[in-house]
Design a protein around this motif. Structure first.
Motif, PDB file in Angstrom:
ATOM      1  N   LYS A 124      45.299 106.769  48.015  1.00 37.40           N
ATOM      2  CA  LYS A 124      46.581 106.161  47.650  1.00 37.40           C
ATOM      3  C   LYS A 124      47.198 105.416  48.828  1.00 37.40           C
ATOM      4  O   LYS A 124      47.612 104.251  48.714  1.00 37.40           O
ATOM      5  CB  LYS A 124      47.553 107.244  47.153  1.00 37.40           C
ATOM      6  CG  LYS A 124      47.206 107.825  45.795  1.00 37.40           C
ATOM      7  CD  LYS A 124      48.169 108.950  45.430  1.00 37.40           C
ATOM      8  CE  LYS A 124      47.816 109.579  44.091  1.00 37.40           C
ATOM      9  NZ  LYS A 124      48.737 110.687  43.727  1.00 37.40           N
ATOM     10  N   VAL A 178      44.507 107.270  40.683  1.00 35.22           N
ATOM     11  CA  VAL A 178      44.402 106.349  41.814  1.00 35.22           C
ATOM     12  C   VAL A 178      43.915 104.968  41.369  1.00 35.22           C
ATOM     13  O   VAL A 178      44.647 103.976  41.475  1.00 35.22           O
ATOM     14  CB  VAL A 178      43.459 106.917  42.908  1.00 35.22           C
ATOM     15  CG1 VAL A 178      43.380 105.938  44.074  1.00 35.22           C
ATOM     16  CG2 VAL A 178      43.946 108.274  43.388  1.00 35.22           C
ATOM     17  N   LEU A 184      52.354 105.292  41.624  1.00 39.38           N
ATOM     18  CA  LEU A 184      51.155 105.836  42.276  1.00 39.38           C
ATOM     19  C   LEU A 184      51.358 107.196  42.919  1.00 39.38           C
ATOM     20  O   LEU A 184      50.504 108.087  42.783  1.00 39.38           O
ATOM     21  CB  LEU A 184      50.657 104.829  43.329  1.00 39.38           C
ATOM     22  CG  LEU A 184      49.303 105.118  43.978  1.00 39.38           C
ATOM     23  CD1 LEU A 184      48.185 105.080  42.944  1.00 39.38           C
ATOM     24  CD2 LEU A 184      49.013 104.092  45.088  1.00 39.38           C
TER      25      LEU A 184
END
Length: 509
Positions: free
Chosen positions: A311, A438, A485
């Motif tokens: 990430k 992800v 995210l």
């Protein structure tokens, strides 16, 4: 967030500072060396040093191999095994250094004298440069076990300090040339050797000072030699395939379109390589912990590391790459003045390609942690090299030069799937969570950010467009990443650190 996670962040910041300082110093020293040596002598040094680029790939493969086995044993706490790996790697690299030197001073020297073209009055200087480069390469090989040990024990501060001092010494060597009137090329080559000697000595000294458990003895454990060489050889195969893909595409473009396209491809590749450094640092900082988590069977920690580093690597890469992707035409014009044709589109396609390849990197590290890499590298290397025959077919049938990058994009998507399958087969990594949390979310951020930023790019005044983009693109990516995210744990970490910084600011008032 765990102390180990904070260590990864700290090591990543250290590497960023190292990269920034080294890049600035390198730009200055390269300019001075070019001015002082002149184009001909600078070209001699570059081409002679470039002849041994293959061995630099071998150095990288050996560093990964030694670091993998040290990192695997460190959490298990068996000092005898750790020392066995360390001492075997040192003994092995001493032997390798002399074998490489023997090859270079026989076959390599013959090739230099008979196949390469230099001015007759420069041959003495060329051979002196060549011998200096061979000695420097031997010293670099000697230092590999020390570098691997520092990486395995996560001593990134010392690695950064050595790298910065090395850059400053090279700057010093370039400044010395200003005061030298004759034989500048030979003087610079001798300085190159002295700097390599210092770097080797510094790695040895710092490894011994920072880790008292490592005791050096000349010792070769046959089983360890077999393990290290096997691991390094398959990594070497992967590195050769990667270099072969890049250079193979360059050759294909030259065959069909000539040197103008090569210039565009070369510039685009240089831009993309610098952008990739932004994401690679966090993977390098976490690699030792990935191997250690695997070695002790800590699946929760392993999953957490892969998800978090992927990430943050994406955020680091894309927060700048989005700006470069959209504003590449203006940026290249400022940098180069005369931008080669096709260069803009090549840069954009390389950024897209690297955005896909980015998510393969942590999967590769996980596979390396298992040690089961033979079949993995054979399959991955063969798929990677498919880019060349497929691209040749399209170019032969009249497609434009950008087709090579579209083929690369498709092959990289296939490689991401294949690497995922290997990870599923060899580990208990939650690959579905990796794709869901992800990969898919990252490409959703890419799509939304493009829709948001392109209208701003279109309506911005030309004189202020770069300033607006430079400010807005990181903000857009960070906001979207925070919302889409980051998970709860990452958000809590950001909140706690933001509060701590605010408290310190108010306390100092």
């Amino acid at each position: 967030m765990q102390e180990k996670d904070k260590r990864i962040i700290r090591n990543t910041i250290i590497q960023y500072v190292k990269i920034l300082i080294s890049a600035i110093v390198s730009l200055i020293s390269t300019r001075i060396v070019l001015q002082q040596l002149g184009i001909d002598d600078y070209g001699i040094f570059s081409v002679v040093a470039g002849m041994i680029v293959l061995f630099s790939i071998l150095n990288g493969a050996m560093t990964v191999a030694v670091q993998r086995y040290l990192s695997y044993e460190i959490p298990l706490g068996d000092d005898a095994k750790i020392n066995s790996i360390y001492n075997t790697s040192i003994s092995l690299h001493i032997i390798l250094a002399f074998i490489i030197a023997l090859v270079c001073e026989t076959i390599g020297l013959y090739f230099l004298r008979t196949q390469m073209v230099f001015a007759p009055n420069k041959m003495t200087d060329v051979e002196v440069v060549y011998h200096c480069v061979v000695v420097a390469m031997m010293l670099n090989v000697f230092s590999i076990p020390q570098q691997a040990a520092l990486i395995a024990y996560e001593k990134f501060l010392y690695i950064a300090l050595i790298s910065i001092v090395e850059s400053l010494l090279k700057l010093g060597a370039s400044i010395i040339l200003i005061f030298i009137l004759y034989k500048k090329l030979i003087i610079y080559s001798l300085c190159y050797v002295l700097i390599s000697f210092f770097v080797c000595w510094a790695y040895v000294l710092l490894t011994r000072r920072t880790n008292r458990t490592l005791k050096f003895q000349i010792r070769l454990d046959r089983n360890r030699v077999r393990q290290l060489m096997s691991f390094a050889s398959w990594n070497f195969l992967g590195a050769i395939a990667s270099v072969g893909r890049i250079q193979g595409i360059n050759i294909l473009l030259n065959m069909f379109f000539g040197t103008v396209i090569n210039a565009a491809y070369g510039v685009a590749n240089q831009v993309n390589s610098q952008l990739l450094i932004l994401s690679s640092t966090i993977f390098q900082s976490s690699n030792s912990q990935v191997i250690q988590a695997y070695s002790i069977g800590d699946e929760k920690r392993l999953n957490s590391l892969i998800l978090k580093t992927s990430k943050f690597a994406f955020i680091l890469y894309y927060s700048i790459s989005l700006f470069v992707f959209v504003e590449v035409e203006d940026l290249l014009a400022i940098w180069l003045g005369n931008v080669p044709p096709y260069c803009v589109m090549f840069v954009q396609l390389m950024i897209l390609n690297s955005s896909i390849d980015l998510f393969s990197t942590p999967l590769m590290y996980v596979t390396q942690a298992t040690g089961e890499i033979k079949v993995y590298f054979i399959v991955v290397s063969l798929i990677m090299l498919l880019i060349l025959p497929i691209s040749y077919w399209f170019l032969k049938n009249g497609y434009n030069p950008f087709v090579v990058m579209w083929v690369s994009v498709v092959v990289n998507i296939l490689l991401l799937i294949v690497r995922s399958l290997f990870v599923v087969h060899n580990t208990n990594l939650e690959i579905k969570a990796y794709w869901k949390d992800v990969v898919i979310k990252a490409f959703l951020i890419i799509a939304i950010s493009m829709l948001v930023y392109y209208p701003i790019h279109t309506i911005s005044l030309c004189s202020r467009r770069l300033l607006v983009g430079g400010v807005l693109t990181p903000i857009i990516v960070l906001v979207l990443s925070y919302v889409l995210l980051l998970g709860r744990e990452e958000k809590q970490f950001l909140h706690s650190n933001a509060k701590a910084i605010i408290r310190k600011v108010y306390a100092n008032r």
